[in-house]
Design an enzyme around this catalytic site. Structure first.
Site: not given
Ligand code: UD1
Length: 419
Positions: A398, A120, A22-23, A306, A115
Site C-alpha cells: 500500500r 479514525r 504517498k501522503n 508513521d 482501522c
C-alpha cells in the site's frame, strides 16, 4: 497472498533512491477533480494506494493516463458519488470529499471504516465543510455533503489529538472555490499539506500560510490545469534510515529532502548513530554503541507517528531502557505483540511503550497489521537470527514502492514468495 522472507544477519551498505510521497500523491491526485483541464503529476509512487485513488478518479468520470511515475488526469466531468465498493479499500479516499464539494457543490462518499490504529473519525473534516455552509448527513454508510453555495469562514480544525492532516487538505480543497476568504486555524503543517497547497496554487488557487498553523484561502471562481512534482516520501526515507541504523554499515538515501527529516535524524543521532547530510541525501552509519532513547510522536515538525513502529524495532535491540509515547494515535501498537514474538522485551502502559533492549532477536512467523507496523517487522527481521516470515504483505505494498527490492539493493537477503 504474498509473504516476505527476511534472512537476518546481512549488513546493509550502499544507496537507494527515495520515491515520491504517498501522503502527498493521494490528496494531490484527488485535487485534480477541481478542474476540467488536464493535470500532470510527476513522481507518483507505484503503490496499491495510488492505484486505488486513480480507480476512484476514473469511477468519478476522470480520464487517467499513467506512464511510469507520471500521471495525467483530465476530469472534464466529475460525478459526485463514490460508493463503498470503490472507496472501501483505502481510508484516504475520504479526501475526494473536499474537491467534489468544491466543484460539484455536493458529494456522497462512503464513510471509511475504522482501522487497527484507531477508529479514525472524520468529524473535523465535516465540521470544516459545515463552516463553509454545507449541510452534512450520514446515512446508509455514506456521508453526504451539499451546499448551494460555499462561503469563506473562520474554522478551527484542531482536535483532541492535534491537527488533522487529511481534514486540513479536505477543507482547503473545498475552500479554494468558496466565495470569500477562509481562515483555517489549527491547520496541519505537514510537508504533504504544503505540497498540496503548492499544487493548488499552481492551479490558480490563492492559499497563504502553508506550513504554519494558520491557512488563509481566498476563494477563486475556477481552477485550471497544472503540472507538479510530488515531494520525496519522508516516511520511506525515515524507514530506510532506520534500516541502516538497525543493520547497516553505511546506508545512503538519495532524492530525499533532509529538512523534512529533522525529527527522525535527531532521534537517530540521539540514539548514537552518525547522520551525514548533503543537499538531497543523507547517510546513516554506526558510531560506537547505540543508546536508548525517550521519544514522543507529535504532529509535524515533531517525530512522526508513521515512524513510531520502525523506531520501536530499532530500540528493541538497543541496550538500555527506551520509552516511546504515541500521542497522535494512542492505540497504534499492533507491532508490539509481533516484535515480542521475535524476542523483544516491551511493555505497554497506555500510549507508552517501555522497551528494554535485547541483544538478540530471532526470526519468527509474524503478521503485518498495518502499513508501518509491517515495515517495522521487516526491519526487525534484518537484525534477527534466522528467517522472519512476514505475512499480509499487501499492507507494505500500500505504501512502500518496491521495499523488498530496495532492501536487496542494499545487501539484505530478502525474498517475496506466494503463500
Ligand atoms: C494522515 C496520514 C497518516 C498519518 C496521519 C498523522 C495520509 C494519507 N495519511 O492521516 O499516514 O499517520 O496523517 O500524521 O496522509 N482526528 C479526529 N477527527 C478527525 C480527523 C482526525 O479526531 O476528523 C484525529 C485522529 O483520530 C488522530 C489525529 O486526529 O488521532 C490525527 O489524525 P489525522 O492527521 O487526521 O490523520 P489522517 O489525515 O487520517
Amino acid at each position: 497472498m504474498d509473504k516476505i522472507l527476511v534472512h537476518g544477519g546481512n549488513a546493509l551498505a550502499g544507496s537507494i533512491k527515495i520515491s515520491g510521497s504517498k501522503n502527498s500523491a493521494l490528496p494531490i491526485l484527488a485535487a485534480t477533480l477541481l478542474t476540467r483541464e488536464p493535470c500532470t503529476i510527476h513522481r507518483v509512487p507505484d503503490l496499491s494506494d495510488t492505484h486505488y485513488m486513480l480507480q476512484i478518479l476514473m469511477h468519478l468520470g476522470a480520464q487517467v493516463e499513467r506512464a511510469s511515475g507520471t500521471v495525467t488526469v483530465t476530469a472534464e466531468k466529475a460525478d459526485s458519488v463514490a460508493p463503498y465498493d470503490v472507496v472501501r479499500k483505502m481510508r484516504a479516499s475520504v479526501c475526494v470529499l473536499g474537491p467534489l464539494l468544491g466543484r460539484c457543490k455536493e458529494a456522497t462518499v462512503a464513510l471509511p471504516g475504522g482501522c487497527v490504529i484507531g477508529d479514525r473519525p472524520i468529524d473535523l473534516h465535516l465540521k470544516g465543510f459545515e463552516a463553509l455552509g454545507a449541510a452534512v448527513r450520514v446515512e446508509g454508510g455514506d456521508v453526504k455533503v451539499f451546499a448551494p453555495k460555499l462561503n469563506g469562514a473562520v474554522i478551527n480544525l484542531r482536535g483532541k489529538f492535534g491537527p488533522t492532516v487529511l481534514g486540513t487538505d479536505n477543507v482547503m480543497m473545498a475552500a479554494v472555490l468558496a466565495e470569500g476568504t477562509t481562515v483555517i486555524e489549527g491547520a496541519a503543517a505537514e510537508p504533504e499539506v504544503c505540497d498540496l497547497a503548492d499544487f493548488l496554487n499552481k492551479m490558480g488557487a490563492k492559499i497563504e500560510g502553508a506550513g504554519t498553523r494558520r491557512l488563509i484561502i481566498e476563494g477563486v471562481k475556477e481552477l485550471h490545469g497544472a503540472e507538479h512534482d510530488i515531494i520525496p516520501d519522508r516516511i520511506e526515507a525515515g524507514t530506510f534510515l532506520v534500516a541502516g541504523a538497525i543493520a547497516g554499515k553505511a546506508v545512503t538515501i538519495n532524492r530525499a529532502e533532509p529538512k523534512h527529516l529533522t525529527a527522525i535524524t535527531n532521534a537517530l543521532t540521539g540514539c548514537g548513530f552518525k547522520v551525514e547530510e548533503k543537499t538531497n541525501s543523507l547517510t546513516v552509519s554506526p558510531n560506537g554503541v547505540a543508546k536508548p532513547l525517550e521519544l514522543a510522536t507529535e504532529p509535524y515538525p515533531g517525530f512522526p507517528t508513521d515512524m513510531q513502529a520502525q523506531m520501536c524495532a530499532l530500540l528493541s535491540t538497543t541496550d538500555g531502557i527506551s520509552v516511546v509515547t504515541e500521542n497522535v494515535f494512542p492505540q497504534r501498537y499492533m507491532h508490539v505483540a509481533e516484535l515480542k514474538r521475535m524476542g523483544a522485551n516491551m511493555q505497554l502502559e497506555g500510549p507508552t511503550a517501555v522497551i528494554q533492549g535485547v541483544h538478540r532477536l530471532t526470526g519468527a512467523q509474524v503478521m503485518a497489521s498495518d502499513l508501518r507496523a509491517s515495515a517495522a517487522l521487516v526491519l526487525a527481521g534484518l537484525k534477527a537470527e534466522g528467517i522472519t516470515e512476514v505475512s499480509r504483505v499487501y499492507h507494505i505494498d500500500r505504501g512502500y514502492e518496491h521495499l523488498d527490492e530496495k532492501l536487496s539493493e542494499l545487501g539484505a537477503h530478502i525474498e517475496r514468495v506466494k503463500d
